[in-house]
Design a protein around this motif. Structure first.
Motif, PDB file in Angstrom:
ATOM      1  N   THR A  42       2.932 -34.197  29.945  1.00 34.57           N
ATOM      2  CA  THR A  42       2.878 -32.848  30.008  1.00 34.57           C
ATOM      3  C   THR A  42       3.731 -32.012  29.149  1.00 34.57           C
TER       4      THR A  42
ATOM      5  N   ASP B 171      -7.371 -30.992  34.237  1.00 35.31           N
ATOM      6  CA  ASP B 171      -7.832 -32.345  34.260  1.00 35.31           C
ATOM      7  C   ASP B 171      -9.290 -32.256  33.963  1.00 35.31           C
TER       8      ASP B 171
ATOM      9  N   GLY C  46      -2.031 -29.914  39.749  1.00 36.69           N
ATOM     10  CA  GLY C  46      -2.554 -30.369  38.526  1.00 36.69           C
ATOM     11  C   GLY C  46      -3.756 -30.276  38.222  1.00 36.69           C
TER      12      GLY C  46
ATOM     13  N   GLU D  27       4.149 -35.035  37.167  1.00 32.84           N
ATOM     14  CA  GLU D  27       4.309 -33.976  36.111  1.00 32.84           C
ATOM     15  C   GLU D  27       3.993 -32.720  36.644  1.00 32.84           C
ATOM     16  N   ASP D  28       3.544 -32.398  37.478  1.00 31.82           N
ATOM     17  CA  ASP D  28       3.010 -30.915  37.898  1.00 31.82           C
ATOM     18  C   ASP D  28       4.330 -30.549  38.776  1.00 31.82           C
TER      19      ASP D  28
END
Length: 317
Positions: A142, A172, A214, A241-242
């Protein structure tokens, strides 16, 4: 005694009269031309844009007012069929007043066949971004995506549009964005320091407590540039990641403008969880479309094929 005019004098009178009449005709013609030109000048003044604008409000052109959005769908190089399907899903949506580019994003290629197959996709569709990274989920993909965009999209053309996009989405490949509805919700929002998405955990409605899911979140271009230049993201790359993204903006005191798109963004109704609800018209995005059946049910609900024109070439009941 009768007055008499000699023939010679008569000839002179006729010539002088002819010259006088010709002069008067010529003068009248000149005046008519001048009057006509004056009339034309007045007409130009009446209908000139500057005069019209002083009377009527100036209306911006669609290009000046349009929202520019980059939708980056993080996926994998080998997911050819999913990309082809998503091109149908997004390519058939009509959006007024916005320029939206959908790109598929993944890391460096690792197989010989990918080089050929991906090259063909790029030649035909030009909608792929290959990042300089090793494919991963929670180890900086990301960050690489967002931090690469400013240099990637930088133009040497002094007349180039700046910024290239007002907003950038990280989404996504199992999320369905309804682009017209997305644009509708963005119109009243700021174009700077914006963080937009579905707040997690599911029961939360406060976008300043945690972070955006995400399934797909959006940030304004100034935040993209900040991610590239700031040391804060570089020091914190590993982890979900988020959540990590939310940590960046919190530590950097960014995203003072936040928009919680819940419940216009949600997970597919089945299986039922606290993050789901039934499909409804006021939808920006549906997440967790893991199967073709779920995609078809979603697309049928929103009647995405209603613009299909009848033809003798096919019969679809």
């Amino acid at each position: 005694m009768k007055n008499t005019v000699k023939p010679k004098n008569c000839k002179k009178i006729i010539i002088i009269s002819f010259i006088s009449i010709s002069f008067l005709i010529t003068l009248a013609s000149i005046n008519e031309i001048q009057f006509g030109n004056l009339s034309n000048i007045r007409n130009c003044a009446i209908y000139s844009p500057s005069v019209e604008n002083s009377i009527h409000p100036v209306i911006k052109s669609s290009e000046e007012d349009e929202i520019r959005i980059l939708v980056g769908i993080l996926t994998l190089a080998d997911n050819h069929e999913r990309r082809h399907f998503l091109r149908l899903v997004y390519g058939t949506q009509q959006v007024v007043g916005a320029k939206i580019d959908v790109k598929f994003v993944f890391c460096n290629l690792t197989k010989e066949d990918q080089k050929t197959l991906l090259a063909l996709e790029i030649m035909l569709h030009n909608d792929i971004i290959i990042l300089n990274c090793k494919e991963n989920m929670d180890k900086g993909k990301t960050y690489t995506y967002f931090s690469s965009l400013p240099d990637m999209l930088k133009s040497d053309d002094l007349d180039a549009i700046n910024p290239p996009y007002h907003y950038v989405i990280k989404g996504d490949d199992d999320t369905y964005f309804r682009l017209p509805k997305l644009v509708e919700t963005l119109r009243p929002l700021p174009r700077e320091d914006l963080y937009y998405g579905y707040v997690v955990p599911c029961p939360s409605m406060d976008p300043f407590v945690h972070y955006m899911s995400g399934m797909g979140y959006l940030v304004s271009w100034d935040i993209v540039e900040w991610i590239k230049d700031s040391e804060i993201p570089k020091r914190h790359l590993i982890g979900p990641e988020d959540k990590v993204f939310g940590d960046w903006v919190r530590e950097g005191r960014r995203a003072k403008n936040r928009y919680n798109a819940k419940w216009s963004m949600y997970d597919f109704p089945e299986p039922e969880t606290r993050c789901t609800h039934e499909l409804w018209p006021d939808t920006v995005a549906v997440h967790r479309l893991k199967t073709q059946e779920k995609w078809v049910r979603t697309l049928d609900y929103f009647n995405v094929t209603h613009n299909l024109k009848p033809s003798k070439m096919y019969h679809i009941p």
